[in-house]
Design an enzyme around this catalytic site. Structure first.
Site, PDB file in Angstrom:
ATOM      1  N   SER A 261      99.017  66.104  72.968  1.00 58.69           N
ATOM      2  CA  SER A 261      98.531  64.725  72.911  1.00 58.69           C
ATOM      3  C   SER A 261      98.660  64.108  74.299  1.00 58.69           C
ATOM      4  O   SER A 261      99.534  64.511  75.082  1.00 58.69           O
ATOM      5  CB  SER A 261      99.357  63.905  71.912  1.00 58.69           C
TER       6      SER A 261
ATOM      7  N   TYR B 169     107.627  61.078  69.425  1.00 57.51           N
ATOM      8  CA  TYR B 169     106.412  61.891  69.286  1.00 57.51           C
ATOM      9  C   TYR B 169     105.901  62.318  70.660  1.00 57.51           C
ATOM     10  O   TYR B 169     105.539  63.483  70.868  1.00 57.51           O
ATOM     11  CB  TYR B 169     105.351  61.092  68.550  1.00 57.51           C
TER      12      TYR B 169
ATOM     13  N   LYS C 100     105.405  66.099  72.324  1.00 61.21           N
ATOM     14  CA  LYS C 100     104.122  66.597  72.815  1.00 61.21           C
ATOM     15  C   LYS C 100     104.205  67.024  74.280  1.00 61.21           C
ATOM     16  O   LYS C 100     103.485  67.925  74.714  1.00 61.21           O
ATOM     17  CB  LYS C 100     103.040  65.538  72.598  1.00 61.21           C
TER      18      LYS C 100
END
Length: 256
Positions: free
Chosen positions: A148, A161, A165
């Protein structure tokens, strides 16, 4: 160069969103693909949908193998069942991920942080190591991890998160260096804001949507199909000299 005829592909998180788009387009390109997520009925539904959409005589085909990426035993079962149904695994796409927390990193519970790291990093590490031996023996293989743009920039509400990533990008580099002599290519795709259920909390928020699109050159969010083409390139002859890289596909959001 983009033909995947004869390639067997395992794709996690492929019952919806980006994973489903990748599976559908790889099957169209001639690959035999697994549809894999936690819900067995949904996996079978998507596999049937893909198979019914393919033209008569197509080399492509979709199979259904459910998996819980948080379980090492379930991941091993995915690999074992893929061997039974498809044969050798030529391409692995690690797409499944989770994010149970949206907010400041100061407020994230320890169990949510641990879940993010386990699902988004450790499960990829496990699964890659399960398919690498046969790729090394064959002297050929491609691994693709869906990361991401959160991994290349800070984010006030997606801190854990984004950390996971970024780690996936480093996992790609490490595996590429370690296994390149066996002709195994390992790359990542870092999507920007894509219109999926997974990212719904972002694109349904008017402020976040405006921030993500107003300065981006293409002035819009992306669609799952717009990620699939890059995955096909990385899995096919077109990507045989590409390894250890992260391809950002975000409509230009990170450059503006």
């Amino acid at each position: 160069m983009f033909d995947l005829t004869g390639k067997n592909v395992v794709i996690t998180g492929s019952s919806k969103g980006i994973g489903k788009a990748i599976a559908h387009r790889m099957a169209e390109a001639g690959a035999q693909v697994t549809i894999s997520s936690r819900k067995e009925d949904l996996c079978q539904q998507v596999a049937t949908e893909i198979n019914e959409s393919l033209p008569a005589g197509s080399a492509g085909k979709a199979f259904s193998i459910p998996v819980n990426i948080n379980s090492k035993e379930s991941l091993q079962n995915l690999v074992d069942e893929a061997h039974k149904q498809l044969g050798e695994i030529h391409v692995l796409v690690c797409n499944a991920a989770l994010n149970p927390f949206f907010g400041s990193s100061m407020d994230i519970p320890d169990d949510a942080f641990d879940k993010i790291m386990a699902a988004n990093i450790k499960s990829n590490h496990w699964l890659c190591n399960m398919v690498l031996p046969e790729m090394k023996a064959r002297k050929d293989g491609a691994i693709i991890i869906i990361s991401s743009i959160g991994g290349v920039r800070g984010n006030p509400v997606l801190g854990a998160y984004s950390i996971s990533k970024a780690a996936d990008m480093q996992l790609v580099r490490n595996l590429a260096v370690e296994h390149g002599t066996d002709n195994i290519r390992v790359n990542a795709i870092a999507p920007g804001l894509i219109q999926t259920n997974f990212a719904r909390a972002l694109w349904e928020n008017p402020e976040i949507l405006e921030r993500a699109t107003s300065r981006a050159p293409l002035k819009r969010i992306g669609q799952p199909d717009e990620i699939a083409g890059a995955a096909i390139m990385m899995a096919s002859k077109a990507g045989t000299f590409l390894t250890g890289q992260t391809l950002i596909i975000d409509g230009g959001q990170t450059i503006a």
